[in-house]
Enzyme design. Structure first.
Site, short mmCIF file in Angstrom:
data_model
loop_
_atom_site.label_atom_id
_atom_site.label_comp_id
_atom_site.label_asym_id
_atom_site.label_seq_id
_atom_site.Cartn_x
_atom_site.Cartn_y
_atom_site.Cartn_z
N ASP A 28 -4.91 0.73 10.17
CA ASP A 28 -6.38 0.73 10.10
C ASP A 28 -7.00 -0.41 10.91
O ASP A 28 -7.99 -1.01 10.50
CB ASP A 28 -6.86 0.72 8.64
CG ASP A 28 -6.30 1.89 7.86
OD1 ASP A 28 -6.53 3.04 8.27
OD2 ASP A 28 -5.58 1.66 6.88
N GLY B 288 0.84 -1.20 0.00
CA GLY B 288 0.00 0.00 0.00
C GLY B 288 0.86 1.24 0.00
O GLY B 288 1.14 1.85 1.04
N SER C 299 -0.45 -7.37 -5.19
CA SER C 299 0.23 -7.90 -4.01
C SER C 299 0.36 -9.42 -4.01
O SER C 299 1.44 -9.96 -3.73
CB SER C 299 -0.54 -7.43 -2.76
OG SER C 299 -0.01 -8.03 -1.62
N HIS D 119 -8.55 -2.98 1.83
CA HIS D 119 -9.20 -3.27 3.10
C HIS D 119 -10.37 -4.24 2.96
O HIS D 119 -11.01 -4.57 3.96
CB HIS D 119 -9.67 -1.97 3.76
CG HIS D 119 -8.53 -1.12 4.24
ND1 HIS D 119 -7.23 -1.57 4.26
CD2 HIS D 119 -8.48 0.15 4.71
CE1 HIS D 119 -6.45 -0.61 4.74
NE2 HIS D 119 -7.18 0.44 5.01
N1 SAH Z 1 0.35 3.71 2.93
C1 SAH Z 1 -0.33 4.74 2.14
C2 SAH Z 1 -1.79 4.47 1.92
C3 SAH Z 1 -2.11 3.19 1.18
S1 SAH Z 1 -3.76 3.18 0.57
C4 SAH Z 1 -0.13 6.11 2.78
O1 SAH Z 1 0.70 6.25 3.66
O2 SAH Z 1 -0.77 7.07 2.38
C5 SAH Z 1 -3.93 1.54 0.00
C6 SAH Z 1 -3.16 1.24 -1.28
O3 SAH Z 1 -3.22 -0.16 -1.49
C7 SAH Z 1 -3.71 1.89 -2.55
O4 SAH Z 1 -2.72 2.72 -3.12
C8 SAH Z 1 -4.05 0.71 -3.47
O5 SAH Z 1 -3.73 0.93 -4.83
C9 SAH Z 1 -3.22 -0.40 -2.88
N2 SAH Z 1 -3.75 -1.73 -3.11
C10 SAH Z 1 -4.99 -2.18 -2.79
N3 SAH Z 1 -5.12 -3.47 -3.13
C11 SAH Z 1 -3.93 -3.84 -3.67
C12 SAH Z 1 -3.44 -5.08 -4.23
N4 SAH Z 1 -4.21 -6.16 -4.25
N5 SAH Z 1 -2.18 -5.10 -4.71
C13 SAH Z 1 -1.40 -4.00 -4.69
N6 SAH Z 1 -1.81 -2.81 -4.17
C14 SAH Z 1 -3.06 -2.74 -3.67
MG MG Z 2 -4.13 2.89 6.00
#
Ligand code: SAH
Ligand code: MG
Length: 206
Positions: free
Chosen positions: A167, A43, A121, A141
């Site tokens: 979270d 993320g 991921s 999430h």
């Molecule tokens: N850590 C960041 C916030 C992350 S928000 C901060 O400090 O601001 C969650 C992120 O997870 C998003 O950018 C989204 O693109 C990514 N994400 C969600 N599901 C994902 C997946 N299956 N594989 C890779 N990235 C994913």
């Molecule tokens: Mg978060």
């Protein structure tokens, strides 16, 4: 030295200042126990948490992989709560946070410490061999995605290594269940809680 803290605070993202500083402190502590480690966050978004963690990684000569497909989670899409039109790529109309992430890491002076991994991921997890000294889960999430992150990545954390989860909301009125559920599972699976700040939990593998 570039002012990484100002860069972190100014970056778009979902990490309150106090939680970002707790993330940084957890990284500093682990880095002092075991320098030159391999760290990974799930993320990346626009690089905010990567700067808090990356600035700590730099101190101990560690490397932080910052993983994201860069197309946002469900709640980031048009019509949802956390949509930001500025992040839409005009060429294909999709969200693309990668250029924002790159600018953030460059501004913070962390390009030799924070390495981007662009992809889904679960796909990366299945092909990523190195053990992790620190894993930060802050990706999707939804239940499926959060559990896939936990099951695909947490087994790579070494003994004494850290698992950080963002979270985590014990009270359902404060937020969604899956991060809380994987946190509970981690406590059953051999991780001990070291500290908490806001919705951030810092765990250590026994
Ligand atoms: N850590 C960041 C916030 C992350 S928000 C901060 O400090 O601001 C969650 C992120 O997870 C998003 O950018 C989204 O693109 C990514 N994400 C969600 N599901 C994902 C997946 N299956 N594989 C890779 N990235 C994913
Ligand atoms: Mg978060």
């Amino acid at each position: 030295m570039s002012d990484w803290l100002a860069v972190a605070r100014a970056a778009k993202g979902f990490m309150p200042d106090a939680e970002g500083e707790a993330l940084h402190a957890a990284g500093l502590r682990l880095g002092s126990e075991r320098p030159r480690g391999t760290w990974l966050e799930i993320g990346a978004w626009c690089g905010k948490s990567a700067v808090y963690l990356g600035a700590a990684a730099a101190v101990s000569g560690s490397v932080l992989f910052s993983l994201d497909h860069h197309h946002g989670s469900e709640e980031n899409q048009a019509g949802w709560e956390h949509f930001d039109a500025e992040l839409v790529d005009p060429v294909d109309g999709r969200l693309n946070t990668l250029p924002w992430w790159q600018r953030t890491i460059a501004r913070a002076g962390l390009e030799s410490t924070v390495v981007g991994l662009v992809g889904e991921s679960s796909v990366v997890a299945a092909h990523f061999a190195p053990p992790l000294d620190l894993l930060f889960i802050d990706g999707g999430h939804g239940a499926d995605v959060a559990w896939a992150d936990y099951e695909g990545w947490a087994p790579k954390v070494t003994r004494g290594g850290r698992l950080l989860i963002h979270d985590v909301f014990p009270d359902p009125r404060d937020g969604g269940r899956p991060p809380y559920e994987i946190y509970r599972a981690a406590l059953e699976d051999g991780f001990d809680e070291l500290s908490a700040a806001g919705s951030l939990r810092v765990l250590r593998r026994r």
